[in-house]
Design a protein around this motif. Structure first.
Motif, PDB file in Angstrom:
ATOM      1  N   TRP A  95     -40.301  -4.468  32.228  1.00 58.32           N
ATOM      2  CA  TRP A  95     -40.026  -4.599  30.795  1.00 58.32           C
ATOM      3  C   TRP A  95     -39.990  -6.071  30.402  1.00 58.32           C
ATOM      4  CZ3 TRP A  95     -36.578  -6.710  27.383  1.00 58.32           C
ATOM      5  CH2 TRP A  95     -36.603  -6.201  26.079  1.00 58.32           C
ATOM      6  N   ALA A  96     -39.317  -6.909  31.209  1.00 58.06           N
ATOM      7  CA  ALA A  96     -39.205  -8.335  30.900  1.00 58.06           C
ATOM      8  C   ALA A  96     -40.576  -9.015  30.938  1.00 58.06           C
ATOM      9  CB  ALA A  96     -38.256  -9.009  31.881  1.00 58.06           C
ATOM     10  N   LEU A  97     -41.401  -8.671  31.916  1.00 55.40           N
ATOM     11  CA  LEU A  97     -42.746  -9.250  31.991  1.00 55.40           C
ATOM     12  C   LEU A  97     -43.580  -8.839  30.778  1.00 55.40           C
ATOM     13  CD1 LEU A  97     -43.481  -8.747  35.796  1.00 55.40           C
ATOM     14  CD2 LEU A  97     -43.198 -10.941  34.613  1.00 55.40           C
ATOM     15  N   ASP A  98     -43.505  -7.573  30.417  1.00 51.59           N
ATOM     16  CA  ASP A  98     -44.241  -7.092  29.245  1.00 51.59           C
ATOM     17  C   ASP A  98     -43.707  -7.722  27.966  1.00 51.59           C
ATOM     18  OD1 ASP A  98     -45.762  -5.545  30.935  1.00 51.59           O
ATOM     19  OD2 ASP A  98     -44.695  -3.667  30.484  1.00 51.59           O
ATOM     20  N   ALA A  99     -42.383  -7.897  27.893  1.00 39.73           N
ATOM     21  CA  ALA A  99     -41.775  -8.512  26.711  1.00 39.73           C
ATOM     22  C   ALA A  99     -42.221  -9.962  26.576  1.00 39.73           C
ATOM     23  CB  ALA A  99     -40.252  -8.431  26.788  1.00 39.73           C
ATOM     24  N   ALA A 100     -42.324 -10.670  27.700  1.00 43.08           N
ATOM     25  CA  ALA A 100     -42.782 -12.066  27.658  1.00 43.08           C
ATOM     26  C   ALA A 100     -44.224 -12.125  27.161  1.00 43.08           C
ATOM     27  CB  ALA A 100     -42.667 -12.701  29.042  1.00 43.08           C
ATOM     28  N   ASP A 101     -45.058 -11.190  27.614  1.00 41.82           N
ATOM     29  CA  ASP A 101     -46.452 -11.158  27.159  1.00 41.82           C
ATOM     30  C   ASP A 101     -46.517 -10.833  25.662  1.00 41.82           C
ATOM     31  OD1 ASP A 101     -47.316 -11.732  29.711  1.00 41.82           O
ATOM     32  OD2 ASP A 101     -47.783  -9.638  30.211  1.00 41.82           O
TER      33      ASP A 101
END
Length: 165
Positions: free
Chosen positions: A151-157
């Motif tokens: 979720w955090a990686l996708d949110a950063a993207d």
């Protein structure tokens, strides 16, 4: 008042000295005092300390969890560290609940603070994957679940692309 020879009073005093600095779990206190006081009656000590509300595993777990959340650690790491300090799973669950933390948002915040943005699309695909893996390992080491990491990686993207996390 008490003679210097009273081992129970000496044990109690040593425990109070440790507890005056910070909270300790029962296991930590026992480990720290066992060498100095071999054969001591630790059950009686802990009964007395708990009656006086000087030592509480529940209070220790709550304080410990809050301090680790402030350091940016995730629930898996906090749980493991509390288990190593002799805290039971029911007290751990209660302490993590008391921390009242959005683990997904905390993971995204840490990622943003540490890496300042998303993995660049300008990088070759192989380097993009390596960078995502590096960021994933960073969050995993800090104790976040795979769901929170993704979720955090996708949110950063999404944030980098102009959206909101």
């Amino acid at each position: 008042m008490f003679s210097e020879q009273d081992p129970a009073q000496a044990l109690f005093g040593a425990a109070l000295e440790l507890l005056s600095r910070r909270e300790h779990s029962r296991l930590e206190l026992r480990q720290k005092l066992a060498d100095k006081f071999p054969g001591a009656d630790f059950d009686a000590l802990f009964t007395r300390l708990q009656e006086l509300n000087y030592q509480s595993d529940q209070r220790f777990a709550e304080v410990f969890a809050r301090s680790r959340v402030q350091r940016g650690q995730g629930p898996l790491r906090i749980r493991r560290e509390l288990q190593q300090r002799g805290i039971g799973s029911d007290l751990i669950a209660s302490a993590l609940e008391q921390a009242d933390t959005d683990w997904f948002a905390l993971a995204a915040e840490l990622l943003q603070r540490k890496f300042r943005g998303a993995v660049s699309d300008a990088l070759p695909r192989e380097q993009q994957l390596k960078e995502r893996a590096r960021r994933s390992r960073y969050l995993a080491y800090r104790g976040f679940s795979s769901d929170a990491i993704h979720w955090a990686l996708d949110a950063a993207d999404a944030f980098e692309d102009g959206g909101s996390p």
